[in-house]
Each structure stands twice: as structure tokens, then as C-alpha cells.
Design a protein around this motif. Structure first.
Motif, PDB file in Angstrom:
ATOM      1  N   ILE A  15       0.851  -1.187   0.000  1.00 64.82           N
ATOM      2  CA  ILE A  15       0.000   0.000   0.000  1.00 64.82           C
ATOM      3  C   ILE A  15       0.888   1.239   0.000  1.00 64.82           C
ATOM      4  O   ILE A  15       1.778   1.376   0.849  1.00 64.82           O
ATOM      5  CB  ILE A  15      -0.929  -0.003   1.231  1.00 64.82           C
ATOM      6  N   ILE A  16       0.663   2.138  -0.962  1.00 59.94           N
ATOM      7  CA  ILE A  16       1.419   3.384  -1.018  1.00 59.94           C
ATOM      8  C   ILE A  16       0.493   4.585  -0.824  1.00 59.94           C
ATOM      9  O   ILE A  16       0.886   5.722  -1.053  1.00 59.94           O
ATOM     10  CB  ILE A  16       2.226   3.503  -2.335  1.00 59.94           C
ATOM     11  N   GLY A  17      -0.731   4.320  -0.378  1.00 58.18           N
ATOM     12  CA  GLY A  17      -1.705   5.374  -0.081  1.00 58.18           C
ATOM     13  C   GLY A  17      -2.068   5.348   1.398  1.00 58.18           C
ATOM     14  O   GLY A  17      -1.844   4.365   2.094  1.00 58.18           O
ATOM     15  N   GLU A  18      -2.591   6.441   1.860  1.00 57.86           N
ATOM     16  CA  GLU A  18      -3.031   6.527   3.257  1.00 57.86           C
ATOM     17  C   GLU A  18      -4.400   5.865   3.403  1.00 57.86           C
ATOM     18  O   GLU A  18      -5.141   5.807   2.436  1.00 57.86           O
ATOM     19  CB  GLU A  18      -3.098   7.998   3.694  1.00 57.86           C
ATOM     20  N   PRO A  19      -4.777   5.296   4.526  1.00 58.55           N
ATOM     21  CA  PRO A  19      -4.139   5.483   5.823  1.00 58.55           C
ATOM     22  C   PRO A  19      -3.121   4.398   6.193  1.00 58.55           C
ATOM     23  O   PRO A  19      -2.563   4.456   7.276  1.00 58.55           O
ATOM     24  CB  PRO A  19      -5.313   5.446   6.786  1.00 58.55           C
ATOM     25  N   LYS A  28     -12.432   0.865  -6.933  1.00 61.15           N
ATOM     26  CA  LYS A  28     -11.380   0.695  -5.927  1.00 61.15           C
ATOM     27  C   LYS A  28     -11.304  -0.752  -5.462  1.00 61.15           C
ATOM     28  O   LYS A  28     -12.261  -1.506  -5.581  1.00 61.15           O
ATOM     29  CB  LYS A  28     -11.638   1.602  -4.714  1.00 61.15           C
ATOM     30  N   TYR A  29     -10.136  -1.085  -4.920  1.00 61.81           N
ATOM     31  CA  TYR A  29      -9.887  -2.420  -4.385  1.00 61.81           C
ATOM     32  C   TYR A  29     -10.040  -2.413  -2.873  1.00 61.81           C
ATOM     33  O   TYR A  29      -9.567  -1.486  -2.206  1.00 61.81           O
ATOM     34  CB  TYR A  29      -8.446  -2.854  -4.683  1.00 61.81           C
ATOM     35  N   LEU A  30     -10.665  -3.459  -2.340  1.00 62.14           N
ATOM     36  CA  LEU A  30     -10.695  -3.648  -0.899  1.00 62.14           C
ATOM     37  C   LEU A  30      -9.461  -4.469  -0.546  1.00 62.14           C
ATOM     38  O   LEU A  30      -9.297  -5.590  -1.034  1.00 62.14           O
ATOM     39  CB  LEU A  30     -11.957  -4.375  -0.455  1.00 62.14           C
ATOM     40  N   GLU A  80      -6.197   2.100  -7.800  1.00 62.93           N
ATOM     41  CA  GLU A  80      -5.077   1.380  -8.403  1.00 62.93           C
ATOM     42  C   GLU A  80      -3.746   2.099  -8.197  1.00 62.93           C
ATOM     43  O   GLU A  80      -2.720   1.478  -7.960  1.00 62.93           O
ATOM     44  CB  GLU A  80      -5.361   1.209  -9.891  1.00 62.93           C
ATOM     45  N   ASP A  81      -3.758   3.433  -8.243  1.00 64.15           N
ATOM     46  CA  ASP A  81      -2.513   4.196  -8.093  1.00 64.15           C
ATOM     47  C   ASP A  81      -2.011   4.275  -6.656  1.00 64.15           C
ATOM     48  O   ASP A  81      -0.931   4.803  -6.402  1.00 64.15           O
ATOM     49  CB  ASP A  81      -2.641   5.587  -8.703  1.00 64.15           C
TER      50      ASP A  81
END
Length: 56
Positions: free
Chosen positions: A12-16, A33-35, A48-49
Motif C-alpha cells: 500500500i502506497i496510499g493513506e491510511p 477501488k480495491y478492498l 489502483e494508483d
């Protein structure tokens, strides 16, 4: 078309939960979006990003 598949391990490169390793549970077509489940108690939706294939 989704880049990741159910069961894929991702970083994971996104928050949180930036920096955590998780597993794709489902792709929500409506949200786009992906869970991603990190453990038995933590999961969150990511675009995805905000994910990278796990290369560990």
C-alpha cells in the motif's frame, strides 16, 4: 479492467496504511477501488494508483 486480481499481495502506497502489505479481497466496480485486507481487523479501499505489486 482491473490491474490486480483477487488474492494478489500488494504494498500500500496510499493513506491510511502506507507501507503495509495486504491482500486484494475484491474489486468494487462501482467505486473503482480495491478492498485490501491488511490483517483480520484492518481493511480499506484503495484506487489502483495507491497500490503496488508486492515484491518481497
Amino acid at each position: 479492467m482491473a490491474e490486480f486480481n483477487t488474492g494478489d499481495t500488494v504494498t500500500i502506497i496510499g493513506e491510511p496504511m502506507n507501507g503495509n502489505i495486504g491482500k486484494i479481497e475484491v474489486f468494487d466496480e462501482e467505486r473503482g477501488k480495491y478492498l485490501v485486507r491488511v490483517n483480520d481487523l484492518a481493511q480499506h479501499y484503495y484506487s489502483e494508483d495507491e497500490l503496488e505489486p508486492f515484491s518481497g
